[in-house]
Design a protein around this motif. Sequence first.
Motif, short mmCIF file in Angstrom:
data_model
loop_
_atom_site.label_atom_id
_atom_site.label_comp_id
_atom_site.label_asym_id
_atom_site.label_seq_id
_atom_site.Cartn_x
_atom_site.Cartn_y
_atom_site.Cartn_z
N SER A 165 0.78 -1.25 -0.05
CA SER A 165 -0.17 -0.08 0.02
C SER A 165 0.83 1.29 -0.11
O SER A 165 0.46 2.32 -0.35
N ALA A 166 2.08 1.24 0.62
CA ALA A 166 3.11 2.39 0.44
C ALA A 166 3.65 2.52 -0.71
O ALA A 166 3.92 3.67 -1.29
N ASP A 167 3.65 1.46 -1.68
CA ASP A 167 4.12 1.50 -3.01
C ASP A 167 5.39 2.12 -3.18
O ASP A 167 5.61 3.23 -3.95
N ILE A 168 6.46 1.60 -2.67
CA ILE A 168 7.76 2.13 -2.48
C ILE A 168 8.67 1.31 -2.87
O ILE A 168 9.97 1.82 -3.11
N MET A 169 8.31 0.04 -3.12
CA MET A 169 9.44 -1.03 -3.74
C MET A 169 8.56 -2.08 -4.47
O MET A 169 7.25 -2.14 -4.30
N PRO A 170 9.30 -2.70 -5.30
CA PRO A 170 8.89 -3.80 -6.15
C PRO A 170 8.40 -4.99 -5.51
O PRO A 170 8.72 -5.20 -4.24
N ALA A 171 7.64 -5.70 -6.08
CA ALA A 171 7.20 -6.97 -5.31
C ALA A 171 8.22 -8.02 -4.57
O ALA A 171 7.94 -8.15 -3.44
N PRO A 172 9.24 -8.29 -5.41
CA PRO A 172 10.16 -9.06 -4.45
C PRO A 172 10.73 -8.32 -3.29
O PRO A 172 11.03 -9.00 -2.10
N LEU B 178 8.39 -8.66 -0.49
CA LEU B 178 8.34 -10.06 0.00
C LEU B 178 9.33 -10.18 0.86
O LEU B 178 9.13 -10.56 2.24
N ILE B 179 10.62 -9.61 0.67
CA ILE B 179 11.80 -9.78 1.62
C ILE B 179 11.60 -8.98 2.62
O ILE B 179 11.71 -9.54 3.84
N VAL B 180 11.07 -7.73 2.68
CA VAL B 180 10.74 -7.09 3.89
C VAL B 180 9.71 -7.56 4.91
O VAL B 180 9.98 -7.99 6.05
N SER B 181 8.73 -8.17 4.23
CA SER B 181 7.56 -8.68 5.03
C SER B 181 7.96 -10.06 5.64
O SER B 181 7.61 -10.11 6.46
N PHE B 182 8.74 -10.65 4.80
CA PHE B 182 9.37 -12.19 5.17
C PHE B 182 10.01 -11.90 6.28
O PHE B 182 9.84 -12.58 7.42
N VAL B 183 11.15 -10.85 6.52
CA VAL B 183 12.15 -10.58 7.46
C VAL B 183 11.31 -10.20 8.87
O VAL B 183 11.32 -10.68 9.90
N PRO C 52 -0.31 -13.86 -2.74
CA PRO C 52 -0.06 -13.34 -4.06
C PRO C 52 1.16 -13.95 -4.79
O PRO C 52 2.10 -14.08 -3.79
N PRO C 53 1.53 -14.08 -5.94
CA PRO C 53 2.68 -14.44 -6.40
C PRO C 53 4.01 -13.32 -6.25
O PRO C 53 3.78 -12.66 -7.30
N LEU C 54 4.43 -13.10 -5.12
CA LEU C 54 5.17 -12.01 -5.02
C LEU C 54 6.72 -12.34 -5.68
O LEU C 54 7.62 -11.50 -5.91
N LEU C 55 6.84 -13.74 -6.16
CA LEU C 55 8.09 -14.03 -6.83
C LEU C 55 7.72 -13.99 -8.21
O LEU C 55 6.68 -14.43 -8.45
#
Length: 306
Positions: free
Chosen positions: A61-68, A71-76, A134-137
């Motif tokens: 929703s912040a729309d500041i980075m691409p999907a991969p 995923l990395i930020v959310s995963f961590v 969602p298919p984030l990769l």
Amino acid sequence: MPIDLLGQYLLNTVMLGLIYALVAVGFTLFFGVMNIIQFSHGDIVMMGAFMCLYLVGAVASADIMPAPAQLIVSFVFAAALLGFVGIAIGRFLVLPMKDAPPLNVLLITLMLGTIIRECVRLFVPGGSNPIRFPPLLSTESYSLGKFTLRLDSALMLIIGAAVLIGTRTLIKRTKLGLAIQAVGQDEETARILGIDDRGVVLATFAIGAGLAAVAGVFSGLYYNQINFDMGLLLGVIGFSSAIVGGLGALGGAVLGGLLFASLQTFGTLALPIGGEYKDIFAFTVVIAIMTWRPTGLLGEKYKERV
């Protein structure tokens, strides 16, 4: 069977086996340190998947980075948050029951898993139904005959293998890992030698919960959906994998996960009645193996604690 189709089935087996192994390693760590079975672990896997999904939504929703990168930020963050959940479980539920019969811990963690599951079902919007992950990769694929390798599957295999190798290295080569082994072998002697046994237990719960987050996210990416009760079957399969491989052995957990996945795949191919019976076939064979090798394929010896 054509070699390309066989290769596809082997790839699917390794992918499933990786997810099961990540769950099984958590069970192995808990048993190795405290001689307990943490039966809410499967629902912790589910919680990790939901955490990552909603963190991805917040980051997207912040729309500041691409999907991969999302995923990395959310995963961590999901792994870190779930690590704190693991610490809370160890601190407030397991450690106070340290001197209680093992069945008490089993019952408490079983009830905790039900509470987690029902909370997701009741309080998460749409939580009672499957939710699309969602298919984030990248889903770009490369085909050779009937063999198809998707880029996201290849990345998950690489990351999952790195996580498992990193976990083994942590346990075998670091001071924390040596402390975990010492507490698992003889808690009183470890305490005399100056090891903070309570801290080691909490660190173990954090590591196990972090691995659960990885397994939950991988399951969501692999199946493209998550569900409030996905942890039930994943927990049973992960626990079975740890047992059949040799509970207490990290290598046994990985071996058990790959074995269970191969049985499911073989069941889908071999049974004339279809793939919906693959779990029945896999569990039946695992029961036979456990009857033949009660201590697991790696012959791990159980220890009694007083």
